[in-house]
Design a protein around this motif. Structure first.
Motif, PDB file in Angstrom:
ATOM      1  N   PRO A 251       0.832  -1.210   0.000  1.00  0.00           N
ATOM      2  CA  PRO A 251       0.000   0.000   0.000  1.00  0.00           C
ATOM      3  C   PRO A 251       0.862   1.254   0.000  1.00  0.00           C
ATOM      4  O   PRO A 251       1.895   1.317   0.665  1.00  0.00           O
ATOM      5  CB  PRO A 251      -0.811  -0.125   1.292  1.00  0.00           C
ATOM      6  N   ARG A 252       0.453   2.249  -0.756  1.00  0.00           N
ATOM      7  CA  ARG A 252       1.177   3.523  -0.865  1.00  0.00           C
ATOM      8  C   ARG A 252       0.221   4.675  -0.586  1.00  0.00           C
ATOM      9  O   ARG A 252      -0.998   4.527  -0.665  1.00  0.00           O
ATOM     10  CB  ARG A 252       1.783   3.688  -2.263  1.00  0.00           C
ATOM     11  N   GLU A 253       0.798   5.832  -0.312  1.00  0.00           N
ATOM     12  CA  GLU A 253       0.051   7.071  -0.108  1.00  0.00           C
ATOM     13  C   GLU A 253      -1.040   6.886   0.947  1.00  0.00           C
ATOM     14  O   GLU A 253      -0.902   6.049   1.830  1.00  0.00           O
ATOM     15  CB  GLU A 253      -0.528   7.555  -1.453  1.00  0.00           C
ATOM     16  N   THR A 254      -2.110   7.673   0.894  1.00  0.00           N
ATOM     17  CA  THR A 254      -3.155   7.611   1.911  1.00  0.00           C
ATOM     18  C   THR A 254      -4.522   7.402   1.256  1.00  0.00           C
ATOM     19  O   THR A 254      -4.647   7.387   0.035  1.00  0.00           O
ATOM     20  CB  THR A 254      -3.185   8.914   2.738  1.00  0.00           C
ATOM     21  N   ASN A 255      -5.533   7.225   2.094  1.00  0.00           N
ATOM     22  CA  ASN A 255      -6.888   7.003   1.602  1.00  0.00           C
ATOM     23  C   ASN A 255      -7.407   8.254   0.881  1.00  0.00           C
ATOM     24  O   ASN A 255      -7.454   9.329   1.463  1.00  0.00           O
ATOM     25  CB  ASN A 255      -7.830   6.662   2.753  1.00  0.00           C
ATOM     26  N   ARG A 256      -7.774   8.061  -0.380  1.00  0.00           N
ATOM     27  CA  ARG A 256      -8.348   9.140  -1.179  1.00  0.00           C
ATOM     28  C   ARG A 256      -9.340   8.516  -2.172  1.00  0.00           C
ATOM     29  O   ARG A 256      -9.377   7.313  -2.344  1.00  0.00           O
ATOM     30  CB  ARG A 256      -7.264   9.920  -1.939  1.00  0.00           C
ATOM     31  N   ASN A 257     -10.103   9.383  -2.826  1.00  0.00           N
ATOM     32  CA  ASN A 257     -11.049   8.893  -3.847  1.00  0.00           C
ATOM     33  C   ASN A 257     -10.320   8.721  -5.176  1.00  0.00           C
ATOM     34  O   ASN A 257     -10.614   9.398  -6.159  1.00  0.00           O
ATOM     35  CB  ASN A 257     -12.228   9.847  -3.987  1.00  0.00           C
ATOM     36  N   TRP A 258      -9.355   7.817  -5.224  1.00  0.00           N
ATOM     37  CA  TRP A 258      -8.588   7.555  -6.438  1.00  0.00           C
ATOM     38  C   TRP A 258      -9.501   7.049  -7.552  1.00  0.00           C
ATOM     39  O   TRP A 258     -10.420   6.262  -7.301  1.00  0.00           O
ATOM     40  CB  TRP A 258      -7.504   6.522  -6.173  1.00  0.00           C
ATOM     41  N   ARG A 259      -9.235   7.473  -8.780  1.00  0.00           N
ATOM     42  CA  ARG A 259     -10.026   6.999  -9.917  1.00  0.00           C
ATOM     43  C   ARG A 259      -9.164   6.235 -10.920  1.00  0.00           C
ATOM     44  O   ARG A 259      -9.550   5.196 -11.435  1.00  0.00           O
ATOM     45  CB  ARG A 259     -10.672   8.196 -10.649  1.00  0.00           C
ATOM     46  N   SER A 260      -7.988   6.772 -11.256  1.00  0.00           N
ATOM     47  CA  SER A 260      -7.158   6.119 -12.282  1.00  0.00           C
ATOM     48  C   SER A 260      -5.705   6.528 -12.093  1.00  0.00           C
ATOM     49  O   SER A 260      -5.425   7.590 -11.532  1.00  0.00           O
ATOM     50  CB  SER A 260      -7.654   6.553 -13.661  1.00  0.00           C
TER      51      SER A 260
END
Length: 260
Positions: A251-260
């Motif tokens: 896992p990388r970075e933090t929780n976000r509303n990633w789309r692509s």
């Protein structure tokens, strides 16, 4: 912030960070030289230029040299650019709820999938399109570098593969809520993600699939040319990367509303 010009030498002698915005156009061989003589340091940033019109774009793909682009708008048309995105024209595809597009490395062979529609392929950079397979809830499509090996996924359905540039398709795996798919350059190594399920990988052109990682709200996945390095995003979660063709994920970075 400084607008940098080509073939120019700059001395970043500021005590604060100096930002140089790169020019939007340049010729092959042009250079920009920056010498950091100040204590603030410097960085370079590329400028973004808006193109085409405001639309609900869903997917975009491009040739290896970045000159031939294809972009899709649901309920409308597929748009084509032959000059690196400077100008865009509607391609010859019909009005469909386009979900995903993919391109061969040379930009001549294109494939697009539509929501509750068919798969469409083009062999002339989007000027003409041919309907393929059946109407399904297609979600994502990927292509090998030569455009001969294709893979597409159906939400609530199966994975479909083609080895003849989309003329014929073979169903693979089982019915799942497939969301995104990616391919290595030769089309042999594939990776697909399930929204609410695990990640699946294949090393034999999609004939067999192995579940990886955990069940998450996976939305998108991408692959390096050789298929060894993968990246996937989770809706409301983190980015995950793999360096062993999807066997292990970090896992990388933090929780976000990633789309692509």
């Amino acid at each position: 912030t400084h607008d940098a010009a080509t073939n120019t030498l700059y001395h970043a002698d500021n005590n604060d960070l100096a930002t140089f915005t790169l020019p939007t156009t340049a010729n092959l061989g042009d250079t920009i030289q920056i010498v950091g003589t100040g204590s603030g340091g410097w960085n370079a940033a590329a400028a973004w230029v808006p193109r085409e019109s405001n639309r609900v774009w869903t997917s975009i793909a491009c040739s290896a040299d970045g000159q031939k682009l294809v972009a899709a708008e649901p309920g409308w048309l597929i748009f084509i650019s032959m000059d690196g995105g400077v100008s865009w024209t509607p391609g010859g595809a019909p009005l469909r709820d386009w979900e995903s597009v993919a391109s061969s490395a040379d930009g001549t062979k294109l494939v697009a999938v539509s929501f509750n529609g068919q798969i469409y392929t083009s062999t002339d950079s989007g000027a003409n399109w041919t309907p393929r397979e059946s109407s399904r809830i297609w979600r994502s499509v990927a292509s090998s570098a030569d455009g001969s090996k294709l893979v597409a996924v159906v939400a609530g359905g199966q994975i479909y593969t083609s080895t003849d540039s989309g003329v014929n398709w073979t169903p693979r795996e089982t019915n799942r809520n497939w969301r995104s798919v990616a391919s290595s350059a030769d089309g042999s190594r594939l990776v697909a993600v399930v929204d609410g399920g695990p990640i699946y990988t294949s090393t034999d052109l999609g004939e067999n699939w192995t579940p990886r990682e955990s069940s998450r709200s996976w939305l998108s996945v991408a692959s390096s040319t050789d298929g060894s390095k993968l990246v996937a995003s989770v809706d409301g979660g983190r980015i995950y990367t793999s360096t062993d063709s999807g066997v292990n994920w970090t896992p990388r970075e933090t929780n976000r509303n990633w789309r692509s």
